[in-house]
Design an enzyme around this catalytic site. Structure first.
Site: not given
Length: 425
Positions: A258, A273, A347, A350, A388
């Site tokens: 990403r 991130r 988070e 999801s 993460r």
């Protein structure tokens, strides 16, 4: 994508969905394009029907009548052809609006503008209390020579990372533990390529709005996918499955990419991130039934909870509000793990139910017991995503000497080791 017939008959509901999801879309313009396209196609069909009727008369016509019939037939054909360019433009404009038309959110979903309006529905675990000054995940990684950030950034650019030594093993252990759990639950393990064609990203709904988040390889006309959901969602594109084949459960293991466009200056330190990561994604294809879909939504959420519990991390579950759930979602939950250094939950998973919104984009269908062709429902949820999850893992399990406790469920995947990291002298 919504059925155009549904939009025609329920325009107020669709307009409200746009409002609830903060999506700027003129539904009246969409319907005007739809009406124009229907009119153009009807006109074209009528002209072609007249042409065909005249053409059928030509063989039986007299020599005197034949030239007139041929001329009239050609004129009708030219008129029909003249409609095509405008029809193609209108159809393309309509399709572009249909791509961004949102799914109708569940009436059970909380209404809100953004993630600040998400609703906490559960907390689990006890927040750690340290009798020493705890370190954040970057300090722990550097203390134990478990990661490199500076050297690899010179080679691969910003927001890159390189795990080292035992942390590589921890990452692999987490994925293996998650995959073993999913296999026991009946999921088909699949490794998928990092690459995907443009139509697959349209199929999930990542395009057109999320195009700036994807890396593009123009010479091959391929994109680097940000989740195995992209590839798995298109595995059965344009197929008509048997109802007896459903549900189909996939656990997709893949590298993910990403660009994190628009996030400059946020969470730039460490592993939170980054541009590349590894993930095991849960993906379910089930019958077109809201009850069946809701059942699998809960099962996916429960599985993620089990994995976070196996890692012995304090966490909470929030239900995402309408403004935070995304264009294609009916209902959505996030699992968030506690990060001690930030004193907040972040988070890690999801969990989304999309009903037939993706299936309409990929034309993935099945034939039900009454021999009727239906669009399937799709759902997805993270099983494990690294690096993460390493952030709360390191910070919650740190010891005074900088070593890390390995949770009991993870120990079999770490050769039985209960701790990693050098003990201070």
């Amino acid at each position: 994508m919504l059925d155009i017939k549904f939009i025609r008959e329920n325009s107020d509901i669709v307009k409200n969905a746009c409002k609830l999801k903060n999506i700027t879309l003129d539904i009246d313009q969409l319907l005007a394009l739809d009406k124009e396209l229907v009119g153009l196609k009807t006109e074209e069909q009528n002209l072609l029907a007249q042409k065909n009727a005249l053409t059928a008369k030509i063989p039986k016509a007299s020599a005197e009548e034949r030239p007139t019939l041929i001329a009239e037939s050609k004129a009708l054909d030219e008129k029909a052809k003249a409609i095509k360019p405008r029809a193609e433009i209108v159809e393309a404009e309509l399709q572009n609006l249909l791509w961004i038309t949102p799914q109708i959110p569940s009436p059970k979903a909380p209404v809100g503008k953004d993630d600040s309006d998400n609703v906490e529905i559960k907390k689990h675990g006890v927040l750690p209390k340290f009798d020493f000054k705890p370190l954040d995940h970057v300090a722990l990684l550097e203390k134990n020579n478990w990661a490199d950030f500076e050297r690899i950034a010179k080679v691969s650019g910003s927001r890159s990372y390189s795990l080292r030594n035992e942390m590589v093993l921890v990452e692999m252990a987490m994925h293996r533990m998650a995959m073993d759990k999913l296999m026991k639950k009946g999921f088909n393990l699949v490794s998928v390529p990092a690459f995907a064609r443009e139509e697959a990203l349209y199929g999930t709904g990542h395009f057109p709005a999320g195009r700036d988040q994807a890396y593009f390889i123009p010479e091959h006309n391929l994109y680097l996918a940000g989740t195995a959901e992209v590839q798995i969602n298109s595995l059965h594109a344009n197929e008509i499955l048997k109802e007896s084949e459903l549900p189909i459960l996939y656990a997709g293991y893949s590298p993910c990419f990403r660009s994190e466009a628009g996030s400059y200056g946020r969470d730039v330190r460490g592993l939170i991130r980054v541009h590349q990561f590894m993930k095991v994604e849960q993906f379910v294809i089930c019958k077109n039934d809201p009850g069946e879909s809701e059942k699998w939504h809960q099962k996916l959420l429960e599985t993620s909870e089990e994995i976070v519990q196996d890692l012995e991390l304090p966490y909470r579950i929030v239900e995402c509000c309408t403004g935070d759930m995304g264009t294609g979602k009916v209902r959505m939950y996030d699992v968030e793990a506690w990060v001690p250094s930030e004193e907040k939950y972040r988070e890690t998973h999801s969990c989304s139910a999309l009903h037939d919104w993706q299936a309409r984009r990929t034309q993935t269908r099945y034939r039900d017991g009454e021999n009727k062709v239906q669009f399937v429902h799709t759902l997805n949820n993270t099983a494990i995503a690294t690096p993460r999850i390493l952030v709360p893992f390191l910070e919650n399990h740190q010891q005074a000497d900088g070593s890390i406790k390995i949770p009991a469920k993870l120990q079999p995947y770490m050769d039985g080791r209960k701790f990693i990291g050098k003990k201070e002298e």
